[in-house]
Motif scaffolding. Structure first.
Motif, PDB file in Angstrom:
ATOM      1  N   VAL A   1      -6.267  -9.472  -7.897  1.00 13.87           N
ATOM      2  CA  VAL A   1      -7.442  -8.608  -8.750  1.00 13.87           C
ATOM      3  C   VAL A   1      -7.030  -8.242  -9.942  1.00 13.87           C
ATOM      4  O   VAL A   1      -7.987  -8.549 -10.892  1.00 13.87           O
ATOM      5  N   ALA A   2      -5.992  -8.023 -10.164  1.00 12.57           N
ATOM      6  CA  ALA A   2      -5.439  -7.403 -11.680  1.00 12.57           C
ATOM      7  C   ALA A   2      -4.036  -7.523 -11.625  1.00 12.57           C
ATOM      8  O   ALA A   2      -3.454  -7.322 -10.821  1.00 12.57           O
ATOM      9  N   ASP A   3      -3.619  -7.480 -13.119  1.00 11.84           N
ATOM     10  CA  ASP A   3      -2.142  -7.855 -13.210  1.00 11.84           C
ATOM     11  C   ASP A   3      -1.301  -6.540 -12.915  1.00 11.84           C
ATOM     12  O   ASP A   3      -0.340  -6.687 -12.266  1.00 11.84           O
ATOM     13  N   ASP A   4      -2.018  -5.252 -13.092  1.00 14.20           N
ATOM     14  CA  ASP A   4      -1.225  -4.347 -12.450  1.00 14.20           C
ATOM     15  C   ASP A   4      -1.157  -4.104 -11.224  1.00 14.20           C
ATOM     16  O   ASP A   4      -0.497  -2.962 -10.685  1.00 14.20           O
TER      17      ASP A   4
ATOM     18  N   ARG B   1       0.526  -8.646 -22.662  1.00 16.08           N
ATOM     19  CA  ARG B   1      -0.583  -7.604 -22.970  1.00 16.08           C
ATOM     20  C   ARG B   1      -1.031  -6.716 -21.751  1.00 16.08           C
ATOM     21  O   ARG B   1      -1.321  -5.388 -21.889  1.00 16.08           O
ATOM     22  N   SER B   2      -1.183  -7.449 -20.698  1.00 18.13           N
ATOM     23  CA  SER B   2      -1.679  -6.902 -19.409  1.00 18.13           C
ATOM     24  C   SER B   2      -0.641  -5.629 -19.026  1.00 18.13           C
ATOM     25  O   SER B   2      -0.806  -4.644 -18.554  1.00 18.13           O
ATOM     26  N   LEU B   3       0.662  -6.030 -19.053  1.00 18.75           N
ATOM     27  CA  LEU B   3       1.848  -5.188 -19.031  1.00 18.75           C
ATOM     28  C   LEU B   3       1.767  -3.741 -19.951  1.00 18.75           C
ATOM     29  O   LEU B   3       1.868  -2.747 -19.528  1.00 18.75           O
ATOM     30  N   ASP B   4       1.627  -4.005 -21.507  1.00 20.94           N
ATOM     31  CA  ASP B   4       1.481  -2.894 -21.822  1.00 20.94           C
ATOM     32  C   ASP B   4       0.156  -2.055 -21.829  1.00 20.94           C
ATOM     33  O   ASP B   4       0.171  -0.798 -21.861  1.00 20.94           O
TER      34      ASP B   4
ATOM     35  N   ASN C   1       0.915  -1.267   0.111  1.00 16.90           N
ATOM     36  CA  ASN C   1      -0.152   0.042   0.013  1.00 16.90           C
ATOM     37  C   ASN C   1       0.856   1.267   0.227  1.00 16.90           C
ATOM     38  O   ASN C   1       1.768   1.436   0.873  1.00 16.90           O
ATOM     39  N   GLY C   2       0.505   2.026  -0.724  1.00  9.57           N
ATOM     40  CA  GLY C   2       1.289   3.403  -0.940  1.00  9.57           C
ATOM     41  C   GLY C   2       2.403   3.311  -1.552  1.00  9.57           C
ATOM     42  O   GLY C   2       3.196   4.507  -1.735  1.00  9.57           O
ATOM     43  N   VAL C   3       3.066   2.266  -2.436  1.00  7.11           N
ATOM     44  CA  VAL C   3       4.242   2.116  -2.897  1.00  7.11           C
ATOM     45  C   VAL C   3       4.006   1.940  -4.521  1.00  7.11           C
ATOM     46  O   VAL C   3       3.320   1.010  -4.743  1.00  7.11           O
ATOM     47  N   SER C   4       4.528   2.640  -5.017  1.00  6.51           N
ATOM     48  CA  SER C   4       4.718   2.930  -6.603  1.00  6.51           C
ATOM     49  C   SER C   4       5.215   1.601  -7.141  1.00  6.51           C
ATOM     50  O   SER C   4       6.266   1.225  -6.715  1.00  6.51           O
ATOM     51  N   ALA C   5       4.347   1.100  -8.137  1.00  7.17           N
ATOM     52  CA  ALA C   5       4.859  -0.058  -8.899  1.00  7.17           C
ATOM     53  C   ALA C   5       5.388   0.113 -10.230  1.00  7.17           C
ATOM     54  O   ALA C   5       6.133  -0.636 -10.994  1.00  7.17           O
ATOM     55  N   SER C   6       5.484   1.429 -10.580  1.00 11.35           N
ATOM     56  CA  SER C   6       5.849   1.884 -12.001  1.00 11.35           C
ATOM     57  C   SER C   6       7.149   2.788 -11.944  1.00 11.35           C
ATOM     58  O   SER C   6       7.816   2.907 -12.948  1.00 11.35           O
ATOM     59  N   LYS C   7       7.495   3.082 -10.588  1.00 13.11           N
ATOM     60  CA  LYS C   7       8.678   3.970 -10.497  1.00 13.11           C
ATOM     61  C   LYS C   7      10.053   3.222 -10.417  1.00 13.11           C
ATOM     62  O   LYS C   7      10.019   1.998  -9.692  1.00 13.11           O
ATOM     63  N   GLU C   8      10.928   3.469 -11.210  1.00 16.38           N
ATOM     64  CA  GLU C   8      12.310   2.652 -11.108  1.00 16.38           C
ATOM     65  C   GLU C   8      12.979   3.036  -9.855  1.00 16.38           C
ATOM     66  O   GLU C   8      13.102   4.170  -9.106  1.00 16.38           O
TER      67      GLU C   8
ATOM     68  N   ASP D   1       9.547  -6.396 -13.339  1.00 17.29           N
ATOM     69  CA  ASP D   1       8.912  -6.903 -12.519  1.00 17.29           C
ATOM     70  C   ASP D   1       8.258  -8.330 -12.958  1.00 17.29           C
ATOM     71  O   ASP D   1       7.958  -9.390 -12.327  1.00 17.29           O
ATOM     72  N   LEU D   2       7.671  -8.079 -14.048  1.00 14.61           N
ATOM     73  CA  LEU D   2       7.026  -9.078 -14.741  1.00 14.61           C
ATOM     74  C   LEU D   2       7.921 -10.221 -14.972  1.00 14.61           C
ATOM     75  O   LEU D   2       7.399 -11.534 -14.895  1.00 14.61           O
ATOM     76  N   ALA D   3       9.109 -10.170 -15.493  1.00 17.06           N
ATOM     77  CA  ALA D   3       9.965 -11.038 -15.676  1.00 17.06           C
ATOM     78  C   ALA D   3      10.341 -12.014 -14.434  1.00 17.06           C
ATOM     79  O   ALA D   3      10.596 -13.068 -14.334  1.00 17.06           O
ATOM     80  N   ARG D   4      10.784 -11.183 -13.612  1.00 17.49           N
ATOM     81  CA  ARG D   4      10.926 -11.694 -12.137  1.00 17.49           C
ATOM     82  C   ARG D   4       9.835 -12.607 -11.745  1.00 17.49           C
ATOM     83  O   ARG D   4       9.809 -13.786 -11.163  1.00 17.49           O
ATOM     84  N   PHE D   5       8.561 -12.062 -11.817  1.00 17.95           N
ATOM     85  CA  PHE D   5       7.371 -12.697 -11.444  1.00 17.95           C
ATOM     86  C   PHE D   5       7.149 -14.070 -12.032  1.00 17.95           C
ATOM     87  O   PHE D   5       7.006 -15.281 -11.341  1.00 17.95           O
TER      88      PHE D   5
END
Length: 397
Positions: free
Chosen positions: A64-67, A111-114, A26-33, A75-79
């Motif tokens: 709930v959803a891929d994002d 596709r979900s990542l895109d 919660n509150g942690v960005s999943a999109s920032k490097e 992160d997708l590759a690691r998962f």
């Protein structure tokens, strides 16, 4: 969080599964490097191990959803690598069961990542426009309360505003900013997020345009398109525009809030001093605040107080985490030479050059950067003087 957990529990029941552990960021960005996501990291570690901390076997992942899982290709590759490390695991969401081992399952994840990346860009553009619209109307800055103002961000904080005004006058008269920061520390002053003031934070407070009532956005003063004069904010100023310009003139341009504040473009063309220590730029603070959130601030090298630690790495954000510089640098070397990456990074000749001090620091730091995203430094135990290697947790690339 609890609503998403309920949805996931319902999805699991519909497919004859049971949720045995939950992971949250919660509150942690999943999109920032460069952002550390403790929940995601724990999920990856459990998938690789094959079980939870309690020893329960993991048969798949439900979300709930891929994002909610990933918004970056790394992160997708690691998962996917961790999930498919054992045969027979599944990936569940509200659309049903996916086969992460099949080509179609992998393509669906891509596709979900895109879609997540596109949504992130749209949201970022929308947020940028929202901030700009607020700025041109003189609305106070969002985010944490600025030092010197009350929670309404309009009324002055009596004690803090007096400190800022006095500091600006002292700086214009020639007082060193570090001396000002030390005097604040002696008075027990803390920032609005609990950190202790240092030279950099005091500089940012004094040189922020808000102190004289000006409104800025992304490192630029906003000007009225008709008159060309700076846009005034809706808050009470601490000093006059002339005093703000005078205090800004006492600093180099690269130190000013307009070039170091949130969203501000960094100055280019001027040479920055090269890092003098191996760990500089690779360490993140792992201290937890009262709300349970991890600081994740960058840890910078500072002069130490002992022969054993002539320099230390300290967090400039929260001030709650510090660690011996030489010991951390030695730990980085140990991880590169004796850890799980042994033999994958350096040839025998390169190892000899490193250990015989024939390899320049810049080349060593390049090797570290190729292997590590960063290291999370956990706070030590007060009164414990023995070196604890577990305080340094690497995040490998």
């Amino acid at each position: 969080m609890r609503f998403q957990l309920r949805i996931n529990e319902r999805t699991a029941r519909l497919h004859g599964c049971e949720v045995i552990a939950s992971y949250s960021d919660n509150g942690v960005s999943a999109s920032k490097e460069g952002v550390v996501r403790p929940g995601f990291e724990r999920l990856i570690a459990d998938l690789v191990r094959g079980c939870t901390d309690g020893g329960q076997r993991i048969a798949g992942v439900v979300c709930v959803a891929d994002d909610r899982l990933y918004r970056r290709a790394e992160d997708l590759a690691r998962f996917l690598a961790a999930l498919t490390g054992s045969p027979g695991r599944i990936h569940l969401d509200q659309e049903g069961v996916r086969d992460p081992y099949s080509r179609e399952g992998m393509m669906q994840a891509v596709r979900s990542l895109d879609a997540a990346v596109t949504e992130t860009r749209v949201r970022s553009r929308r947020l940028t426009n929202w901030h700009w619209a607020r700025a041109v109307e003189g609305v106070p800055h969002s985010g944490p309360r600025p030092f010197g103002w009350l929670e309404d961000r309009i009324s002055l904080h009596p004690e803090e505003a007096e400190l800022v005004a006095r500091a600006i006058g002292e700086r214009i008269s020639g007082k060193a900013v570090r001396a000002i920061a030390r005097s604040w520390c002696e008075l027990g002053v803390t920032g609005t997020r609990g950190g202790r003031p240092n030279g950099q934070t005091v500089t940012q407070i004094m040189t922020a345009p808000r102190v004289c009532g000006y409104r800025a956005n992304r490192g630029e003063l906003l000007l009225d398109p008709e008159t060309g004069v700076p846009v005034l904010g809706q808050w009470e100023p601490i000093v006059t525009p002339e005093a703000w310009q005078a205090v800004c003139a006492t600093f180099s341009p690269g130190s000013l809030y307009m070039h170091r504040g949130s969203g501000a473009p960094r100055r280019t063309g001027s040479a920055r001093p090269a890092p003098r220590h191996l760990g500089t730029g690779f360490l993140r603070c792992g201290a937890q605040g009262a709300d349970g959130r991890v600081c994740r601030g960058a840890m910078c090298a500072q002069k130490g107080r002992s022969k054993r630690s002539p320099y230390v790495y300290s967090c400039g954000d929260c001030g709650r985490c510090s660690i011996s510089g030489p010991l951390v640098d030695a730990a980085l070397e140990q991880m590169l030479f004796g850890g799980r990456r042994q033999g994958a990074l350096l040839s025998e000749s390169s190892r000899h050059r490193w250990r015989s001090d024939e390899m320049p620091l810049e080349e060593k730091r390049g090797i570290v950067a190729s292997a590590l995203c960063h290291c999370v430094i956990h706070p030590g135990v007060k009164g414990e003087h023995a070196w604890d290697f577990s305080r340094v947790r690497p995040v490998w690339r």
